[in-house]
Design an enzyme around this catalytic site. Structure first.
Site, PDB file in Angstrom:
ATOM      1  CB  SER A   1     -52.690  32.202 -33.444  1.00 26.43           C
ATOM      2  OG  SER A   1     -52.540  33.221 -32.487  1.00 26.43           O
TER       3      SER A   1
ATOM      4  CG  ASN B   1     -45.490  33.728 -42.267  1.00 28.06           C
ATOM      5  OD1 ASN B   1     -44.848  32.696 -42.449  1.00 28.06           O
ATOM      6  ND2 ASN B   1     -44.922  34.853 -41.875  1.00 28.06           N
TER       7      ASN B   1
ATOM      8  CB  CYS C   1     -43.162  37.808 -35.865  1.00 28.64           C
ATOM      9  SG  CYS C   1     -44.814  37.224 -35.444  1.00 28.64           S
TER      10      CYS C   1
END
Length: 393
Positions: free
Chosen positions: A201, A153, A334
């Protein structure tokens, strides 16, 4: 004040596609029935869920009975890893993962260590890639799961998951991949690639937040997992609770659009990423983080020496000047509140100072070349100003 916004943080989340929203609206407004109700409206919701499950499965060449809807990738990861640990601990209590995984994987593995499981955290090279020999050496007779992120990511680095899956299977271990960043961007065939478990997701592929899915192989070497949530037997008994019909429909629509438009999105986005990257790397004392060849076409992570990334992010989103607001990132969304350096970049050999001087630009299908032109100029201006502030008098 009306300011132009340039959003280049698509690895954190994406703008919902209008076509996805259109598909969801009937199930938010008119047909709000429970998909498990037996009346006409419930049957219509049930049929919409079936269609969405087919759309999600089609994107990754899975069967519909192999897809379980979740609230997102984090829940899917917990369901998969904890499920394998619980169901196969009689075979062994050893798990292999990678030091650059998302914290959804790392924290789940840390939790399992408190329950008596052993976890091997593989290192990566300076370019973010795993040494395949390290995987082979880490495997043991009691290894039950190898879990390796498909696309990182923060850097976009792509691992050779098909080869790793073959190695895991040769040792009689299951293979899982967190493909949250990869799904919808690059072609995935779970069967041909040897994937046993895969997480995704919706909000990473222009769908809604709060919805995701877990692929669980049912062909050939079928995987059995215990329930994560009890109370009604929904989702093959693994995740009880009233289905999020609008979210599921949105995820299905997003997957169908991604499958149809994947190639044209790649061409558009890669051209923008390459132009942005080439221009920014002409700035003095800059360098690319991660393997340049084996990575997602939408991501570039650049080290700007002597520039604090937090200060740069604040400068790019300053409401007090006349410049556009530009959204970029210095790590995973996150963990953005953490004052620790990126665990991904430090695992790749960067020191703390350089980790704190790195910025991720992640481009999306709604990005435009005019926005890239502006971003280059504004970023250059911001960097020069920040570097001048630290020059000795």
């Amino acid at each position: 004040m009306n300011k132009q916004v340039i959003y280049l943080d698509n690895n954190a989340t994406t703008q919902i596609d209008e076509r996805v929203l259109d598909a969801m609206m009937p199930f938010l407004k008119d047909n709000f029935a429970n998909a498990n109700s037996t009346h006409l409206f419930g049957v219509e919701s049930h049929e919409a869920v079936k269609k969405a499950r087919r759309q999600v499965a089609d994107l990754i060449s899975a069967e519909t009975n192999e897809m379980v809807f979740t609230s997102g990738a984090t829940e899917a990861i917990n369901l998969a890893i904890k499920g394998v640990a619980e169901n196969y601990e009689k075979k062994g209590k050893h798990i292999i993962t990678v030091s650059t995984e998302h914290y959804a994987v790392l924290d789940t593995c840390k939790y399992l260590e408190t329950k008596g499981f052993e976890v091997t955290y593989l290192p990566v090279a300076n370019d973010g890639l795993i040494n395949i020999e390290d995987v082979k050496l880490a495997l043991r007779h009691d290894t039950i799961l190898v879990t390796v992120m498909y696309a990182n990511n923060e850097t976009g680095v792509l691992q050779n998951i098909q080869e790793i899956a073959e190695i895991a299977h040769a040792a009689d271990a299951y293979f899982m991949t967190d493909a949250t960043q990869a799904v919808g961007k690059i072609p995935i065939d779970v069967d041909n690639m040897g994937i046993d478990l895969m997480c995704m997701s919706g909000h990473k592929l222009y769908g809604p937040k709060g919805i995701g899915a877990l692929y669980i192989r049912q062909r050939n070497n079928r995987i059995k997992l215990p329930a994560l949530i009890h109370g009604g037997g929904h989702e093959r008994g693994l995740r009880s609770g009233t289905l999020n019909v609008p979210g599921i429909v949105g995820l299905g629509a997003a997957c169908a659009i991604a499958k149809k438009e994947m190639r044209q999105n790649e061409q558009h986005i890669k051209a923008l990423r390459d132009y942005l990257e080439n221009e920014l790397l002409q700035i003095e004392d800059t360098s690319l983080n991660g393997n340049k060849k084996h990575r997602l076409y939408n991501t570039t992570n650049i080290l700007f020496k002597d520039v604090d990334s937090d200060a740069m992010i604040m400068g790019l989103s300053n409401m007090e000047n006349d410049l556009p607001l530009i959204a970029v990132s210095n790590g995973s969304a996150c963990t953005s509140a953490s004052i620790e350096p990126s665990h991904v970049l430090t695992a790749m050999g960067l020191n703390e100072i350089d980790s704190f001087s790195s910025i991720r630009f992640s481009i999306g299908k709604f990005s435009r070349i005019e926005q890239i032109y502006i971003t280059i100029e504004v970023v250059k201006k911001c960097i020069y100003e920040l570097r001048e502030m630290i020059l000795p008098i």
